[in-house]
Write a protein that holds these residues in place. Structure first.
Motif, short mmCIF file in Angstrom:
data_model
loop_
_atom_site.label_atom_id
_atom_site.label_comp_id
_atom_site.label_asym_id
_atom_site.label_seq_id
_atom_site.Cartn_x
_atom_site.Cartn_y
_atom_site.Cartn_z
N PRO A 144 -53.41 14.62 7.52
CA PRO A 144 -52.71 13.50 6.89
C PRO A 144 -53.24 12.15 7.36
O PRO A 144 -53.66 11.99 8.50
N ALA A 145 -53.19 11.18 6.46
CA ALA A 145 -53.56 9.81 6.82
C ALA A 145 -52.38 9.13 7.49
O ALA A 145 -51.23 9.37 7.15
N THR A 146 -52.66 8.30 8.49
CA THR A 146 -51.59 7.52 9.10
C THR A 146 -51.18 6.42 8.14
O THR A 146 -51.93 6.02 7.25
N ALA A 149 -53.53 3.41 7.77
CA ALA A 149 -54.97 3.66 7.59
C ALA A 149 -55.44 3.05 6.28
O ALA A 149 -55.06 3.50 5.21
N PRO A 150 -56.27 2.00 6.33
CA PRO A 150 -56.73 1.36 5.09
C PRO A 150 -57.83 2.18 4.44
O PRO A 150 -58.60 2.85 5.13
N PRO A 151 -57.90 2.17 3.11
CA PRO A 151 -59.02 2.84 2.44
C PRO A 151 -60.30 2.08 2.70
O PRO A 151 -60.30 0.86 2.82
N GLN A 152 -61.40 2.81 2.81
CA GLN A 152 -62.69 2.20 3.03
C GLN A 152 -63.67 2.77 2.03
O GLN A 152 -63.68 3.98 1.81
N LEU A 159 -58.91 12.55 3.50
CA LEU A 159 -58.97 12.50 2.03
C LEU A 159 -57.92 11.54 1.49
O LEU A 159 -58.08 11.00 0.39
N GLY A 160 -56.84 11.34 2.24
CA GLY A 160 -55.83 10.39 1.78
C GLY A 160 -56.41 8.99 1.64
O GLY A 160 -56.11 8.28 0.69
N GLY A 226 -51.04 17.49 -0.13
CA GLY A 226 -51.78 17.87 1.06
C GLY A 226 -52.79 16.86 1.54
O GLY A 226 -52.99 16.70 2.73
N GLU A 227 -53.44 16.14 0.63
CA GLU A 227 -54.52 15.25 1.03
C GLU A 227 -53.98 13.86 1.32
O GLU A 227 -54.11 12.95 0.51
N GLY A 228 -53.33 13.69 2.46
CA GLY A 228 -52.95 12.35 2.86
C GLY A 228 -51.48 12.11 3.00
O GLY A 228 -51.04 10.98 3.09
N ILE A 229 -50.66 13.17 3.03
CA ILE A 229 -49.23 12.97 3.18
C ILE A 229 -48.92 12.37 4.55
O ILE A 229 -49.62 12.64 5.53
N ASP A 230 -47.90 11.55 4.65
CA ASP A 230 -47.48 10.93 5.90
C ASP A 230 -47.29 12.01 6.97
O ASP A 230 -46.53 12.95 6.79
N PRO A 231 -48.00 11.91 8.11
CA PRO A 231 -47.91 12.96 9.13
C PRO A 231 -46.51 13.14 9.71
O PRO A 231 -46.21 14.16 10.31
#
Length: 431
Positions: A144-146, A149-152, A159-160, A226-231
């Motif tokens: 999961p993305a925090t 976490a900014p997209p780059q 994947l998030g 699944g790809e990036g849900i809040d941990p």
């Protein structure tokens, strides 16, 4: 610094040049990212199926170890197929439906390979199921993305982040192009995958994309499952677009973590090769592996054909598209799994003098059907060739024949080479 083109497990078919360190600002870059998103989704499916197939489930009742882990991983693989279709739906809505073909040598992933858009590097493998596999590959892949976490545009730790960059790029391009961006969206709706999705142990559903709000809904399904849900949240709505209190499921990451921690025990696993290739095998494993790969590619080709046929409002139950919609998922359980199960019980080479033999496994390689099939004559179709391959394998594996067998199912599948394509209109490519 890892650029967007590093670590590709396959050749990108033709994708716009992605400029490192710049956000998605134009149509071609947006489409290029979506093509690569489809390839990311595709790279997970063989890995997950291979791990699931490696679990010994035959002769076990539904409460014994292995059954739950098997069903969990298969359900996730089917959700990844949904994500793959949602990305292709979005490409169709953007008038870029001709930019992707599932049954293509350059689209089908190869293993081992590095995961696309991943920093630090994550190497993908076809391996037998184990807690270590969950820890080393599956959990990091679905990490999961925090929240901060900014997209780059040039590198992603999850994947998030990658999908967030696509989402922000989609909004940005929509602001620039407006109605022009969605010129083909309503027309393309008839060609999008929109029904017959089936997943008894998973959630989500196809979404027809006609504008920016429905496009964002589709991306929400991909990310929240699944790809990036809040941990901090292990559960996600079964239907992310229309959440209902109490109707939740675990995210992909959380489900893999349960297997890693032994909450869902794996049970007995077959002694099989890692990252197998047909070139590694001896007969009779070679013929059986060829049959699997041909069946695998035929399943993808059925999905490709579906995307080249519009849905009709009349005589749906007899239409070629309806037949494809009802068949391609059943092909996974009734055709691919039985062949894979036999492969994982078949020695890859001659048994060693001491110790148990290491068995083969499905290689998920591209199968190049003979060139004469392109004639599309009565005796030269991919379906007829698939039946021929099955007949060759039956001499060593009689389980493939008989009532309700693999061969029986193949004969019931649509002959895609006798179904005329009606591709949707596509937007002219930028010069």
């Amino acid at each position: 610094m890892t650029t967007l083109t590093s670590g590709l497990p396959f050749t990108v078919q033709p994708v716009a040049i992605v400029k490192p360190n710049e956000p998605i600002k134009d149509y071609e870059t947006l489409v290029g990212h979506l093509q690569q998103a489809a390839q990311v989704e595709m790279s997970t499916i063989p890995m997950y199926l291979y791990a699931a197939y490696s679990i010994q489930t035959k002769g076990h009742n539904q409460w014994q170890p292995g059954i739950s882990a098997f069903r969990t991983i298969v359900a996730i693989a089917i959700e990844e197929m949904l994500h793959l279709c949602l990305v292709r739906n979005l490409l169709l809505a953007l008038g870029a439906g001709d930019r992707i073909t599932f049954d293509d040598r350059d689209f089908i992933p190869r293993y081992p390979s590095k995961m696309l858009h991943r920093v630090p590097d994550l190497e993908l493998h076809l391996k037998a199921c184990s807690p270590q596999l969950m820890e080393d590959i599956f959990c990091p892949l679905e990490l999961p993305a925090t929240l901060d976490a900014p997209p780059q545009p040039d590198q992603y730790q999850t994947l998030g982040q990658f999908y967030q960059a696509i989402e922000e790029g989609l909004v940005r391009v929509d602001q620039v192009e407006g109605k022009k961006l969605w010129k083909y969206a309503k027309e393309s709706a008839a060609w999008q995958y929109q029904r017959a999705y089936w997943n008894r142990d998973g959630g989500g559903e196809p979404i027809v994309i006609t504008d920016l709000p429905t496009a964002l809904e589709a991306l929400k399904v991909v990310v929240e499952q699944g790809e990036g849900i809040d941990p901090e949240n292990a559960t996600v709505p079964i239907d992310p677009v229309n959440p209902t209190p109490g109707l939740d499921e675990l995210s992909h990451y959380a489900r893999f973590l349960r297997i890693q921690q032994g909450i869902e025990p794996i049970g007995d696993v077959r002694n099989i090769l890692t990252d197998p290739k047909i070139s590694d095998f001896k007969e009779p494993a070679v013929g059986l592996a060829k049959l699997f790969n041909a069946a695998y590619c035929y399943t993808l080709a059925m999905l490709d054909k579906l995307y080249n046929l519009p849905a009709t409002l009349t005589a749906e139950t007899t239409s070629p598209r309806y037949h494809l919609e009802r068949t391609f998922i059943s092909a996974m359980s009734g055709m691919l799994y039985p062949i894979a199960d036999l492969l994982m019980q078949t020695p890859a080479t001659k048994p060693p003098q001491d110790g148990p033999p290491q068995c083969a496994g499905p290689t998920f390689e591209y199968y190049d059907f003979p060139s004469e099939i392109k004639k599309s004559g009565a005796d030269h179709t991919r379906k007829r060739h698939l039946i021929w391959l099955c007949d060759q394998a039956i001499s060593h594996f009689p389980e493939l024949g008989g009532d309700n067998s693999v061969r029986w199912l193949i004969t019931k599948m649509p002959d895609i080479d006798h179904v005329a394509s009606q591709p949707p209109t596509s937007r002219p490519r930028s010069k």
